[in-house]
Design a protein around this motif. Structure first.
Motif, mmCIF file in Angstrom:
data_model
loop_
_atom_site.group_PDB
_atom_site.id
_atom_site.type_symbol
_atom_site.label_atom_id
_atom_site.label_comp_id
_atom_site.label_asym_id
_atom_site.label_seq_id
_atom_site.Cartn_x
_atom_site.Cartn_y
_atom_site.Cartn_z
ATOM 1 N N ARG A 53 -3.547 -1.391 2.766
ATOM 2 C CA ARG A 53 -2.356 -2.076 3.296
ATOM 3 C C ARG A 53 -2.623 -3.577 3.388
ATOM 4 N NH1 ARG A 53 -1.434 2.010 8.240
ATOM 5 N NH2 ARG A 53 0.073 0.446 9.003
ATOM 6 N N GLU A 105 0.057 4.740 11.010
ATOM 7 C CA GLU A 105 1.029 5.293 10.068
ATOM 8 C C GLU A 105 1.608 6.603 10.582
ATOM 9 O OE1 GLU A 105 -0.753 6.194 6.289
ATOM 10 O OE2 GLU A 105 1.095 7.007 5.462
ATOM 11 N N SER A 150 5.802 7.906 -0.483
ATOM 12 C CA SER A 150 6.048 8.775 0.667
ATOM 13 C C SER A 150 4.970 8.621 1.735
ATOM 14 C CB SER A 150 6.131 10.239 0.227
ATOM 15 O OG SER A 150 4.925 10.613 -0.403
ATOM 16 N N SER A 151 3.982 7.823 1.444
ATOM 17 C CA SER A 151 2.931 7.526 2.424
ATOM 18 C C SER A 151 2.169 6.299 1.927
ATOM 19 C CB SER A 151 1.973 8.715 2.578
ATOM 20 O OG SER A 151 1.231 8.904 1.385
ATOM 21 N N TYR A 152 1.281 5.824 2.774
ATOM 22 C CA TYR A 152 0.406 4.742 2.329
ATOM 23 C C TYR A 152 -0.725 5.379 1.514
ATOM 24 C CZ TYR A 152 2.732 1.288 5.262
ATOM 25 O OH TYR A 152 3.650 0.423 5.803
ATOM 26 N N THR A 153 -0.803 4.950 0.257
ATOM 27 C CA THR A 153 -1.793 5.552 -0.630
ATOM 28 C C THR A 153 -2.876 4.566 -1.053
ATOM 29 O OG1 THR A 153 -0.328 5.035 -2.461
ATOM 30 C CG2 THR A 153 -0.204 7.271 -1.565
ATOM 31 N N SER A 154 -2.697 3.302 -0.686
ATOM 32 C CA SER A 154 -3.733 2.318 -1.011
ATOM 33 C C SER A 154 -3.809 1.318 0.130
ATOM 34 C CB SER A 154 -3.438 1.631 -2.343
ATOM 35 O OG SER A 154 -2.167 1.018 -2.297
ATOM 36 N N LYS A 212 6.880 8.340 8.417
ATOM 37 C CA LYS A 212 7.226 7.403 7.334
ATOM 38 C C LYS A 212 7.861 6.124 7.878
ATOM 39 C CE LYS A 212 8.058 10.914 3.715
ATOM 40 N NZ LYS A 212 7.458 12.056 4.271
ATOM 41 N N GLY A 246 0.809 -1.208 0.000
ATOM 42 C CA GLY A 246 0.000 0.000 0.000
ATOM 43 C C GLY A 246 0.848 1.267 0.000
ATOM 44 N N TRP A 247 2.179 1.082 0.064
ATOM 45 C CA TRP A 247 3.067 2.249 0.146
ATOM 46 C C TRP A 247 3.163 2.925 -1.210
ATOM 47 C CZ3 TRP A 247 4.761 5.091 3.918
ATOM 48 C CH2 TRP A 247 5.868 5.942 3.758
ATOM 49 N N GLY A 248 2.995 4.249 -1.221
ATOM 50 C CA GLY A 248 2.979 4.965 -2.480
ATOM 51 C C GLY A 248 4.227 5.796 -2.724
#
Lengths: 542, 179
Positions: A163, A232, A157-161, A303, A153-155
């Motif tokens: 996990r 997160e 620089s952050s979780y974007t989808s 992060k 799910g990591w995009g």
């Protein structure tokens, strides 16, 4: 002629398709085809210096989990299997059916050995995590290479989808722990275990599981479940293998063996209640044993880029005290008993995991004292009675951690321990009471902090040779003291008492069979954390 | 409707020093004196507690006082602050550095926040430091809920439904070859 052509055409049409399936391996039963593939998850490694290293993410097999073929029309399960150690699965499904593949975050086996371990979301009604493929038609030929991956799910620089990987990452560490246990206990039958993880699980100051307020990653003795942080940019633990195995160890010992720990928070800097020190030290060592890595790492922060770590083997690390009350001492002793990495003048023993497991899960169940390093070492030495080199090597480890090597039993009844942590009233570890003898002074203290620290609770024990009614009494030394006492037999509490106030003695009068009993005495103000100081009691047995 | 009332509170909650009160008033069986019901992961030798001067209302600044008690000598203590969506940190700095905190001493930090809307917000605090050159860390999340915050609705990692046996599941999408 035209009729012949039509008949010929019909024969061609009817002869095509259906039946045994061209290409592929064919179905396992008539009308079925086989679907096979590999299940993987995004594994993000931890680093000692900078938290999770997303750039080094690899796809690792999802091992030993339940995989199902689901008929889309009614959600029924058409077939079920378990992934092998490479993540491979095979399922048999009807031809030409709209299906999807479902991977459950669950490892289950019945019979002997047995287990049922799953990852659920405590903030979504305890729903079991599953990973589904897109729907597809099973067709008429077997399908291979139906591979599914659980992404992190990591995009970048952050979780974007979603996990998706998180529950499977947790199970991956549990799988390792299972293999370690099975290597020494191939018929183990583990009680059901639910591991709660959610991105909503935060390091709160209050505890409310349904909203994700779990305080920190922990094992709960009352629910028998593990709770894992998933917050997160603050604190996540799904990729912190040592943390996961540490908590699994608590479950293992609590449900399969015996622990007398009183729980609570703990650090390497603390002088702890000896039961806490031992239980926590053992689980830290277990994590290093299972993962074959003596560097315990816990990632956190923005992060997930920060790491706190400790060297399980090296107790000169940190500012950890040495002694029978030190988590740092005990983790290094346990790990050194196990490992093959000998250190001159410190560690010359390599017992492996089996004897440590046997003592922890079996012998410790019936110790008469509390579960501390003393009862563990006493049980271990009994197994190697007569083996001078092993006994000497054990003593070498104890000596390095400033723990007595001369204890003759689990009580250190001859009071050979000299390490008092800086307060002489800490000793003896256990105060022996004798029937009809003058009262013996026992002091509790907040010198080392509260609420689960050394001297907050003191231990006493006694032996009765005949069945009868006996009275244990704790008389406050001064009128301001308010005792609490509790009596146990091999880990089971028989009675506890705190019915009076300041200056009031507490007594437990109990019918007892012949045997040896252990008890606790503490001060109400220490337990309530309302006052600091030293509080003494005169203990007697009649 | 969850009316998260925040009155003037004095919350000396030591996160990992939960009060242990297990007392028996008679001869009845009881749990161990002084026990908690959890065993947690090893933690840094520092306790964090806070005091929130409420009530919390949108567009109104409130002060949160953080108390940091060291249980060992800690060097290079650094507090990093992060607010959840809907909450602003209005203090000057989001990072607060303290050179050293001696064992058994307590540092106090005041932080100002402002809720931008009704809701259940979080002030996240990440504390790092060094002991003998080795990094220690602790993270906490302080709830900052407005007085008219609606009932909390949390989204999980997936879609919640039931399986064919009626058991609750949360479905997450697989990544398939070719995706």
């Amino acid at each position: 002629m035209r009729l012949h052509a039509i008949c010929l055409l019909l024969l061609v049409v009817l002869g095509c398709g259906g039946g045994g399936g061209g290409g592929g391996s064919g179905g396992s039963k008539t009308g079925n085809i086989t679907i096979s593939g590999r299940i993987t998850f995004d594994s993000v490694p931890v680093t000692q210096a900078s938290g999770l290293d997303y750039s080094s993410t690899t796809q690792k097999p999802v091992r030993g989990v339940v995989v199902e073929a689901i008929r889309v029309s009614d959600s029924s399960v058409l077939d079920s299997s378990t992934t092998d150690s490479s993540g491979n699965y095979t399922l048999s499904v009807p031809e030409n059916t709209e299906i999807k593949i479902r991977v459950r975050a669950q490892m289950t086996r019945s019979g002997s050995p047995s287990w049922d371990i799953s990852v659920i979301d405590n903030t979504q009604g305890r729903a079991l995590y599953v990973m589904d493929s897109e729907s597809f038609d099973s067709g008429s030929s077997s399908i291979s290479g139906k591979n599914l991956n659980a992404p992190s799910g990591w995009g970048g620089s952050s979780y974007t989808s979603t996990r998706v990987a998180a529950p499977f990452a947790i199970l991956d560490f549990i799988y390792d722990a299972l293999q370690t246990i099975l290597s020494v206990d191939p018929d183990v039958e583990l009680p059901e275990l639910r591991i709660n993880w959610s991105p909503n699980n935060i390091p709160s100051t209050d505890r409310d599981y349904s909203t994700g307020h779990i305080v920190t990653t922990h094992y709960s003795f009352s629910t028998g479940e593990i709770y894992v942080l998933g917050d997160e940019d603050n604190d996540t633990d799904e990729y912190d293998g040592h943390v996961i195995v540490h908590e699994f160890g608590h479950y293992l010992v609590h449900r399969l063996g015996r622990t007398d720990t009183i729980g609570g928070s703990h650090t390497l800097s603390d002088r702890l209640d000896p039961r806490v020190a031992f239980d926590e030290g053992f689980q830290n060592a277990l994590s290093a044993i299972v993962l074959d890595n003596a560097t315990y790492i816990d990632t956190f922060g923005a992060k997930q880029s920060s790491s706190a770590y400790m060297d399980i083997e090296d107790n000169d690390f940190y500012s950890s005290p040495k002694g029978w009350y030190s988590e740092g001492s005990l983790q290094s002793i346990i790990y050194d008993l196990y490992d093959r990495n000998d250190e001159p003048n410190i560690d010359s023993i390599s017992l492996g995991f089996a004897p440590l497991y046997d003592v922890m899960i079996n012998d410790m169940k019936t110790v008469q004292s509390f579960t501390t390093i003393y009862s563990f070492i006493d049980s271990l030495k009994r197994r190697y009675q007569g083996n001078t080199s092993v006994i000497n090597a054990i003593n070498q480890l104890l000596q390095h951690e400033d723990i007595t090597t001369q204890a003759v039993d689990e009580w250190d009844s001859t009071e050979t321990e000299t390490n008092d942590g800086g307060n002489p009233d800490t000793l003896p570890v256990y105060t022996e009471l004798q029937q009809g003898a003058p009262a013996v002074k026992v002091c509790t203290s907040t010198d080392f902090g509260t609420p689960n620290k050394l001297m907050n609770i003191r231990y006493f024990y006694f032996t009765v040779n005949t069945s009868g009614t006996y009275t244990i009494r704790a008389e406050p030394e001064v009128a301001q003291n308010d005792p609490v006492i509790a009596l146990y037999y091999r880990g089971t509490v028989l009675a506890s008492k705190n019915s009076g106030g300041d200056g009031t003695a507490e007594t437990i009068t109990q019918e007892l069979s012949a045997g040896t009993y252990v008890g606790e005495v503490s001060e109400v103000k220490i337990l309530n954390e309302t006052e600091t100081g030293t509080f003494c009691f005169n203990m007697s047995l009649n | 409707m969850n009316k998260g009332y925040i009155k003037r509170l004095l919350l000396f909650i030591s996160i990992f020093a939960i009060p242990l009160v297990v007392l028996s008033c008679s001869d009845s069986l009881n749990t161990q004196a002084g026990s908690t019901d959890v065993s947690s992961k090893p933690t840094a030798p520092v306790s964090i507690s806070y005091q929130l001067a409420g009530p919390v209302k949108p567009d109104k600044e409130v002060t949160i006082t953080i108390y940091i008690k060291a249980r060992a000598d800690i060097d290079d203590l650094l507090l990093r602050l992060k607010a959840s969506e809907g909450l602003d940190i209005t203090s000057e700095k989001n990072e607060i550095y303290m050179d050293q905190l001696k064992r058994n001493s307590t540092a106090t930090v005041k932080i100002k926040v402002m809720a931008l809307k009704e809701g259940h917000h979080l002030l996240k605090i990440i504390l790092t430091g060094k002991i003998n050159g080795n990094t220690i860390g602790r993270a906490i999340a302080i709830p900052v809920s407005t007085t008219e915050a609606p009932e909390r609705v949390q989204k999980g990692a997936g879609t919640v439904t039931t399986d064919s046996e009626g058991k609750r599941i949360i479905i997450m999408p697989a990544q398939e070859e070719g995706d």
